[in-house]
Design an enzyme around this catalytic site. Structure first.
Site, PDB file in Angstrom:
ATOM      1  N   ARG A 255      10.184  -0.516  11.307  1.00 36.95           N
ATOM      2  CA  ARG A 255       9.094  -0.324  12.321  1.00 36.95           C
ATOM      3  C   ARG A 255       9.488  -0.987  13.019  1.00 36.95           C
ATOM      4  O   ARG A 255       9.104  -2.746  13.117  1.00 36.95           O
ATOM      5  CB  ARG A 255       8.717  -0.928  11.124  1.00 36.95           C
ATOM      6  CG  ARG A 255       7.270   0.346  10.577  1.00 36.95           C
ATOM      7  CD  ARG A 255       6.913   0.574   9.559  1.00 36.95           C
ATOM      8  NE  ARG A 255       5.179  -0.165  10.309  1.00 36.95           N
ATOM      9  CZ  ARG A 255       3.801  -0.061   9.713  1.00 36.95           C
ATOM     10  NH1 ARG A 255       4.275   0.543   8.668  1.00 36.95           N
ATOM     11  NH2 ARG A 255       2.517  -1.102   9.886  1.00 36.95           N
TER      12      ARG A 255
ATOM     13  N   LYS B 288       0.851  -1.300   0.275  1.00 39.58           N
ATOM     14  CA  LYS B 288       0.608  -0.192   0.273  1.00 39.58           C
ATOM     15  C   LYS B 288       0.350   1.082   0.127  1.00 39.58           C
ATOM     16  O   LYS B 288       0.553   2.344  -0.719  1.00 39.58           O
ATOM     17  CB  LYS B 288      -0.830   0.086   1.049  1.00 39.58           C
ATOM     18  CG  LYS B 288      -2.167  -0.645   1.416  1.00 39.58           C
ATOM     19  CD  LYS B 288      -3.317  -0.609   2.618  1.00 39.58           C
ATOM     20  CE  LYS B 288      -2.989  -0.791   3.602  1.00 39.58           C
ATOM     21  NZ  LYS B 288      -2.425  -1.568   4.084  1.00 39.58           N
TER      22      LYS B 288
ATOM     23  N   ARG C  76      -1.212  -8.424  13.315  1.00 39.88           N
ATOM     24  CA  ARG C  76      -2.012  -7.778  11.235  1.00 39.88           C
ATOM     25  C   ARG C  76      -2.327  -8.828  11.410  1.00 39.88           C
ATOM     26  O   ARG C  76      -3.716  -8.224  10.456  1.00 39.88           O
ATOM     27  CB  ARG C  76      -0.289  -6.843  11.707  1.00 39.88           C
ATOM     28  CG  ARG C  76       0.355  -5.874  12.842  1.00 39.88           C
ATOM     29  CD  ARG C  76       1.376  -5.330  12.859  1.00 39.88           C
ATOM     30  NE  ARG C  76       0.948  -4.157  11.586  1.00 39.88           N
ATOM     31  CZ  ARG C  76       2.886  -4.145  10.676  1.00 39.88           C
ATOM     32  NH1 ARG C  76       3.792  -4.667  10.812  1.00 39.88           N
ATOM     33  NH2 ARG C  76       2.303  -3.655   9.513  1.00 39.88           N
TER      34      ARG C  76
ATOM     35  N   ARG D 171     -10.301   0.283   9.065  1.00 43.40           N
ATOM     36  CA  ARG D 171      -9.404  -0.490   8.601  1.00 43.40           C
ATOM     37  C   ARG D 171     -10.842  -1.929   9.146  1.00 43.40           C
ATOM     38  O   ARG D 171     -11.171  -3.099   9.355  1.00 43.40           O
ATOM     39  CB  ARG D 171      -9.160  -0.777  10.002  1.00 43.40           C
ATOM     40  CG  ARG D 171      -7.201  -0.540  10.354  1.00 43.40           C
ATOM     41  CD  ARG D 171      -6.762  -0.880   9.444  1.00 43.40           C
ATOM     42  NE  ARG D 171      -5.409  -1.539   9.340  1.00 43.40           N
ATOM     43  CZ  ARG D 171      -4.671  -1.020   9.228  1.00 43.40           C
ATOM     44  NH1 ARG D 171      -4.026  -0.041   8.872  1.00 43.40           N
ATOM     45  NH2 ARG D 171      -3.326  -1.344   9.930  1.00 43.40           N
TER      46      ARG D 171
ATOM     47  N   ARG E 117      10.832  -5.978   5.661  1.00 37.73           N
ATOM     48  CA  ARG E 117      10.971  -4.926   5.136  1.00 37.73           C
ATOM     49  C   ARG E 117      11.666  -3.864   5.970  1.00 37.73           C
ATOM     50  O   ARG E 117      11.872  -4.092   6.924  1.00 37.73           O
ATOM     51  CB  ARG E 117       8.960  -4.397   5.487  1.00 37.73           C
ATOM     52  CG  ARG E 117       8.453  -3.128   4.742  1.00 37.73           C
ATOM     53  CD  ARG E 117       7.819  -2.516   4.657  1.00 37.73           C
ATOM     54  NE  ARG E 117       6.903  -2.780   6.100  1.00 37.73           N
ATOM     55  CZ  ARG E 117       5.690  -2.995   5.865  1.00 37.73           C
ATOM     56  NH1 ARG E 117       4.762  -2.291   4.921  1.00 37.73           N
ATOM     57  NH2 ARG E 117       4.463  -3.265   7.143  1.00 37.73           N
TER      58      ARG E 117
HETATM   59  P1  AMP Z   1       0.030   0.609   8.695  1.00 39.77           P
HETATM   60  O1  AMP Z   1       1.266   1.934   9.474  1.00 39.77           O
HETATM   61  O2  AMP Z   1      -1.732   1.127   8.449  1.00 39.77           O
HETATM   62  O3  AMP Z   1      -0.041  -0.514   8.773  1.00 39.77           O
HETATM   63  O4  AMP Z   1      -1.004   0.784  10.940  1.00 39.77           O
HETATM   64  C1  AMP Z   1      -0.514   0.460  11.597  1.00 39.77           C
HETATM   65  C2  AMP Z   1      -0.740  -0.105  12.743  1.00 39.77           C
HETATM   66  O5  AMP Z   1      -1.797   1.539  13.528  1.00 39.77           O
HETATM   67  C3  AMP Z   1      -2.196  -1.014  13.439  1.00 39.77           C
HETATM   68  O6  AMP Z   1      -1.344  -2.234  12.900  1.00 39.77           O
HETATM   69  C4  AMP Z   1      -3.280  -0.235  14.648  1.00 39.77           C
HETATM   70  O7  AMP Z   1      -2.403  -0.817  15.272  1.00 39.77           O
HETATM   71  C5  AMP Z   1      -2.652   1.293  14.230  1.00 39.77           C
HETATM   72  N1  AMP Z   1      -4.090   2.015  12.784  1.00 39.77           N
HETATM   73  C6  AMP Z   1      -3.559   2.190  11.723  1.00 39.77           C
HETATM   74  N2  AMP Z   1      -4.794   2.032  10.956  1.00 39.77           N
HETATM   75  C7  AMP Z   1      -5.361   2.110  11.892  1.00 39.77           C
HETATM   76  C8  AMP Z   1      -7.448   2.546  11.732  1.00 39.77           C
HETATM   77  N3  AMP Z   1      -7.555   2.676  10.959  1.00 39.77           N
HETATM   78  N4  AMP Z   1      -8.334   1.815  12.937  1.00 39.77           N
HETATM   79  C9  AMP Z   1      -7.448   1.475  13.841  1.00 39.77           C
HETATM   80  N5  AMP Z   1      -5.780   1.542  14.190  1.00 39.77           N
HETATM   81  C10 AMP Z   1      -5.500   1.822  13.181  1.00 39.77           C
END
Ligand code: AMP
Length: 210
Positions: free
Chosen positions: A152, A13, A163, A88, A122
């Site tokens: 990360r 993404k 996740r 999400r 990654r």
């Molecule tokens: P990402 O960078 O999109 O993989 O997000 C990293 C982490 O942020 C996720 O594993 C969640 O813990 C939190 N997070 C990101 N977007 C959301 C969302 N829309 N709702 C809830 N938690 C989120």
């Protein structure tokens, strides 16, 4: 054009988001980036979000929806935006429909079996570029901007498993949600390179953009 970018963690993404942003001139809004910036800045939101993120769980809907609602109330979104990492789950998608109009949901469909390795290998740069250790040959700097690459905190095997489970249970139902609304743009990424995936996305979006 307002887009939701959907895909499992590791589906690419972030990579596609920077390409889409450049070509279609849309604002890239990533809830994950917003949370990480808050954690780095030690804000109250960051303190709440950290424990969820470290455990591979979703931050509460209330906090997340408020952040997005607030971001979408700013003037710079008027020319179009792309939401990355939001919604999400079905609740967030329903809330989003109350305060925004989404035109398309681009779903990057990827073989689930590939994801654990992709994410754990990654390495990312603050500029948004991401790499895989298998192609870096020990390089520690970003080829695009020269920034230091890092892993990360939530890209470790235990958190990644949580996740991926969260994605399957809570986020994957959004595919059907947007399909029912006639907004789904499904992209089979298979073994395609990021450039090939981007070509497919452009082909599909160009058909739809007036
Ligand atoms: P990402 O960078 O999109 O993989 O997000 C990293 C982490 O942020 C996720 O594993 C969640 O813990 C939190 N997070 C990101 N977007 C959301 C969302 N829309 N709702 C809830 N938690 C989120």
């Amino acid at each position: 054009m307002n887009i939701v970018l959907l895909g499992a963690p590791g589906a690419g993404k972030g990579t596609q988001a920077s390409k889409i942003k450049e070509k279609y001139n849309v604002l890239h809004i990533s809830t994950g980036d917003i949370f990480r910036a808050n954690i780095k800045g030690g804000t109250p939101i960051g303190k709440v979000a950290k424990s969820y993120i470290d455990a591979g769980k979703l931050v509460s809907d209330e906090v997340t929806c408020d952040i997005v609602k607030d971001r979408l109330s700013q003037d710079d979104v008027k020319a179009g935006y792309m939401l990355d990492g939001f919604p999400r789950n079905l609740f967030q998608a329903g809330e989003l429909d109350k305060f925004a109009t989404i035109d398309w949901c681009v779903n990057i469909d990827v073989d689930f079996a590939l994801l654990q390795d992709r994410i754990c290998g990654r390495r990312v740069c603050a500029c948004g570029e991401s790499y895989h250790v298998s192609t870096l040959n020990g390089e520690t700097k970003c080829a695009k901007c020269g920034g230091e690459l890092y892993q990360r905190a939530d890209d470790n095997p235990e958190t990644v498993k949580a996740r991926l489970d969260t994605y399957q249970n809570q986020t994957a139902p959004l595919i059907e949600y947007y399909q029912k609304q006639g907004k789904l743009v499904n992209i089979e990424s298979g073994t395609k390179s990021p450039d090939e995936v981007f070509e497919l996305i452009c082909k599909e979006l160009d058909k739809r953009v007036k």
